[in-house]
Write a protein that holds these residues in place. Sequence first.
Motif, mmCIF file in Angstrom:
data_model
loop_
_atom_site.group_PDB
_atom_site.id
_atom_site.type_symbol
_atom_site.label_atom_id
_atom_site.label_comp_id
_atom_site.label_asym_id
_atom_site.label_seq_id
_atom_site.Cartn_x
_atom_site.Cartn_y
_atom_site.Cartn_z
ATOM 1 N N LEU A 1 0.835 -1.204 0.000
ATOM 2 C CA LEU A 1 0.000 0.000 0.000
ATOM 3 C C LEU A 1 0.872 1.257 0.000
ATOM 4 C CD1 LEU A 1 -2.802 -1.108 2.477
ATOM 5 C CD2 LEU A 1 -3.116 -0.539 0.052
ATOM 6 N N HIS A 2 1.975 1.227 0.745
ATOM 7 C CA HIS A 2 2.907 2.362 0.689
ATOM 8 C C HIS A 2 3.527 2.479 -0.698
ATOM 9 C CE1 HIS A 2 2.823 3.676 4.824
ATOM 10 N NE2 HIS A 2 3.075 2.463 5.275
ATOM 11 N N LEU A 3 3.776 1.340 -1.334
ATOM 12 C CA LEU A 3 4.367 1.362 -2.674
ATOM 13 C C LEU A 3 3.455 2.069 -3.666
ATOM 14 C CD1 LEU A 3 6.578 0.430 -4.673
ATOM 15 C CD2 LEU A 3 5.258 -1.675 -4.986
ATOM 16 N N VAL A 4 2.189 1.693 -3.695
ATOM 17 C CA VAL A 4 1.284 2.338 -4.657
ATOM 18 C C VAL A 4 1.048 3.793 -4.271
ATOM 19 C CG1 VAL A 4 0.203 0.167 -5.334
ATOM 20 C CG2 VAL A 4 -0.810 1.498 -3.472
ATOM 21 N N GLN A 5 1.147 4.097 -2.979
ATOM 22 C CA GLN A 5 0.999 5.483 -2.553
ATOM 23 C C GLN A 5 2.195 6.316 -3.021
ATOM 24 O OE1 GLN A 5 -1.293 6.947 1.142
ATOM 25 N NE2 GLN A 5 0.745 6.546 1.884
ATOM 26 N N SER A 6 3.357 5.686 -3.131
ATOM 27 C CA SER A 6 4.530 6.390 -3.639
ATOM 28 C C SER A 6 4.390 6.687 -5.125
ATOM 29 C CB SER A 6 5.799 5.570 -3.387
ATOM 30 O OG SER A 6 5.892 4.461 -4.267
ATOM 31 N N GLU A 7 3.522 5.961 -5.802
ATOM 32 C CA GLU A 7 3.284 6.184 -7.227
ATOM 33 C C GLU A 7 2.258 7.280 -7.467
ATOM 34 O OE1 GLU A 7 3.762 5.804 -11.250
ATOM 35 O OE2 GLU A 7 4.911 4.765 -9.703
ATOM 36 N N ASP A 8 1.160 7.227 -6.723
ATOM 37 C CA ASP A 8 0.033 8.121 -6.986
ATOM 38 C C ASP A 8 -0.106 9.274 -6.003
ATOM 39 O OD1 ASP A 8 -0.838 6.584 -9.187
ATOM 40 O OD2 ASP A 8 -1.829 5.181 -7.842
ATOM 41 N N ASN B 1 5.896 15.349 6.786
ATOM 42 C CA ASN B 1 6.157 14.006 6.252
ATOM 43 C C ASN B 1 6.900 13.160 7.285
ATOM 44 O OD1 ASN B 1 4.827 14.690 3.926
ATOM 45 N ND2 ASN B 1 6.680 14.990 2.700
ATOM 46 N N TRP B 2 6.478 13.307 8.549
ATOM 47 C CA TRP B 2 6.946 12.517 9.693
ATOM 48 C C TRP B 2 8.378 12.831 10.113
ATOM 49 C CZ3 TRP B 2 4.364 9.842 5.638
ATOM 50 C CH2 TRP B 2 2.973 9.743 5.854
ATOM 51 N N PHE C 1 6.155 13.525 0.033
ATOM 52 C CA PHE C 1 5.251 12.476 0.512
ATOM 53 C C PHE C 1 5.445 11.189 -0.288
ATOM 54 C CE2 PHE C 1 1.123 10.287 0.488
ATOM 55 C CZ PHE C 1 0.930 10.122 1.856
ATOM 56 N N LYS C 2 5.624 11.304 -1.584
ATOM 57 C CA LYS C 2 5.827 10.110 -2.409
ATOM 58 C C LYS C 2 7.161 9.440 -2.078
ATOM 59 C CE LYS C 2 3.017 11.353 -6.470
ATOM 60 N NZ LYS C 2 3.045 11.561 -7.943
ATOM 61 N N GLU C 3 8.201 10.242 -1.872
ATOM 62 C CA GLU C 3 9.505 9.678 -1.532
ATOM 63 C C GLU C 3 9.452 8.938 -0.197
ATOM 64 O OE1 GLU C 3 12.478 12.917 -3.747
ATOM 65 O OE2 GLU C 3 11.772 13.263 -1.690
ATOM 66 N N VAL C 4 8.798 9.533 0.774
ATOM 67 C CA VAL C 4 8.688 8.900 2.085
ATOM 68 C C VAL C 4 7.851 7.629 2.002
ATOM 69 C CG1 VAL C 4 7.767 9.184 4.412
ATOM 70 C CG2 VAL C 4 9.063 11.034 3.357
ATOM 71 N N SER C 5 6.818 7.645 1.182
ATOM 72 C CA SER C 5 5.986 6.451 1.024
ATOM 73 C C SER C 5 6.806 5.294 0.472
ATOM 74 C CB SER C 5 4.800 6.748 0.092
ATOM 75 O OG SER C 5 3.911 7.672 0.686
ATOM 76 N N VAL D 1 10.014 4.851 0.980
ATOM 77 C CA VAL D 1 10.847 4.391 2.095
ATOM 78 C C VAL D 1 10.033 3.483 3.015
ATOM 79 C CG1 VAL D 1 12.132 5.112 4.145
ATOM 80 C CG2 VAL D 1 12.388 6.379 2.014
ATOM 81 N N LEU D 2 8.802 3.884 3.304
ATOM 82 C CA LEU D 2 7.946 3.076 4.166
ATOM 83 C C LEU D 2 7.594 1.739 3.514
ATOM 84 C CD1 LEU D 2 5.583 5.862 5.534
ATOM 85 C CD2 LEU D 2 7.368 4.640 6.781
ATOM 86 N N ALA D 3 7.683 1.677 2.199
ATOM 87 C CA ALA D 3 7.474 0.401 1.506
ATOM 88 C C ALA D 3 8.684 -0.512 1.645
ATOM 89 C CB ALA D 3 7.188 0.651 0.025
ATOM 90 N N GLY D 4 9.796 0.045 2.159
ATOM 91 C CA GLY D 4 10.970 -0.790 2.416
ATOM 92 C C GLY D 4 12.154 -0.549 1.507
ATOM 93 N N PHE D 5 12.155 0.577 0.783
ATOM 94 C CA PHE D 5 13.245 0.871 -0.130
ATOM 95 C C PHE D 5 14.065 2.036 0.409
ATOM 96 C CE2 PHE D 5 9.911 -1.143 -2.599
ATOM 97 C CZ PHE D 5 10.605 -2.114 -3.300
ATOM 98 N N GLU D 6 15.349 1.807 0.629
ATOM 99 C CA GLU D 6 16.217 2.807 1.245
ATOM 100 C C GLU D 6 16.384 4.033 0.339
ATOM 101 O OE1 GLU D 6 17.492 2.834 4.198
ATOM 102 O OE2 GLU D 6 17.006 0.798 4.863
ATOM 103 N N ASP D 7 16.501 5.205 0.996
ATOM 104 C CA ASP D 7 16.744 6.431 0.237
ATOM 105 C C ASP D 7 18.099 7.037 0.554
ATOM 106 O OD1 ASP D 7 16.365 7.382 2.787
ATOM 107 O OD2 ASP D 7 14.848 8.878 2.245
ATOM 108 N N GLY D 8 18.890 6.359 1.415
ATOM 109 C CA GLY D 8 20.226 6.832 1.716
ATOM 110 C C GLY D 8 20.304 7.893 2.793
ATOM 111 N N HIS D 9 19.182 8.213 3.442
ATOM 112 C CA HIS D 9 19.178 9.279 4.451
ATOM 113 C C HIS D 9 19.006 8.757 5.873
ATOM 114 C CE1 HIS D 9 19.020 12.432 1.393
ATOM 115 N NE2 HIS D 9 18.083 11.734 0.775
#
Length: 278
Positions: A38-45, A144-145, A181-185, A187-195
């Motif tokens: 759900l976080h993944l699709v939220q990062s898309e839309d 964004n938390w 918000f999309k970038e954070v979503s 990350v919450l889906a489990g993909f590192e952003d390096g920060h």
Amino acid sequence: MATSMTSYPADVADRLGRDAQEILGRYPQPRSALLPLLHLVQSEDGYVSPAGIGFCADVLGLSRASVSAVATFYSQYKRHPNGTYTVGVCTNTLCAVMGGDAIFDHLSATLGIGHDETTEDGTITLERVECNAACDYAPVMVINWEFFDNQTPTSAAETVGKLLAGEPVTPTRGADRVATFKEVSRVLAGFEDGHADEGLGAGSATLVGLELARRNNWRAPGTDEAEEAAGPQVAAEAAALGHDPVGDEGSSAEREPRTPGDADADPVKSTDEEGTNS
């Protein structure tokens, strides 16, 4: 963007599908992957769209109703388009007493929006937040938390003004910049952003209790040498009686069984309409 209300274009679906397979690989039961999906699709839309609901349902073999039921339960999943930045103002008891309500009211008047509403340009979504788990820095605002501590109506408005102007902002603690918000979503889906290791974690106010305990050599009950030495003896006595040491003396773990269910280790299979186990 989706080509229809319920599906993604082929290239988007393929890209999300590859990410979904990576997420699924982390879980022994596919259904357990629903939250990160759900976080993944939220990062898309930018929200959990009908297309996103359909995608999660198809990947996991669930009904759209089942996916929607989960998406509507958690406040981090948005069911309508969200702003680039979610500004959450804590108005729970301590933050409210320290000025959280005044901060929210000021931002609401400045932006011309209320709770869970978004500015016309799509930049800011404003929310009242029950608790940001940062009472030692009250009143607290999150974007964004990411934490913005010890806020005032003026400081909060200045920070939000920078976001509206397209300027980067740096949280009080955490990453070097506030992500979208999309970038954070993602990350919450489990993909590192390096920060993950940037910035300050626990600040001075959070560590006061720990520093005071160390200065006075305070220790939690049950950690002195005598109690630690008694551990093997307690375990041996429990083994001699044929059970594991569970709970403190007088705790609910020591309560005598009162119903058949108390002594039944088998899982409950079903419950009938009268509320009894069958």
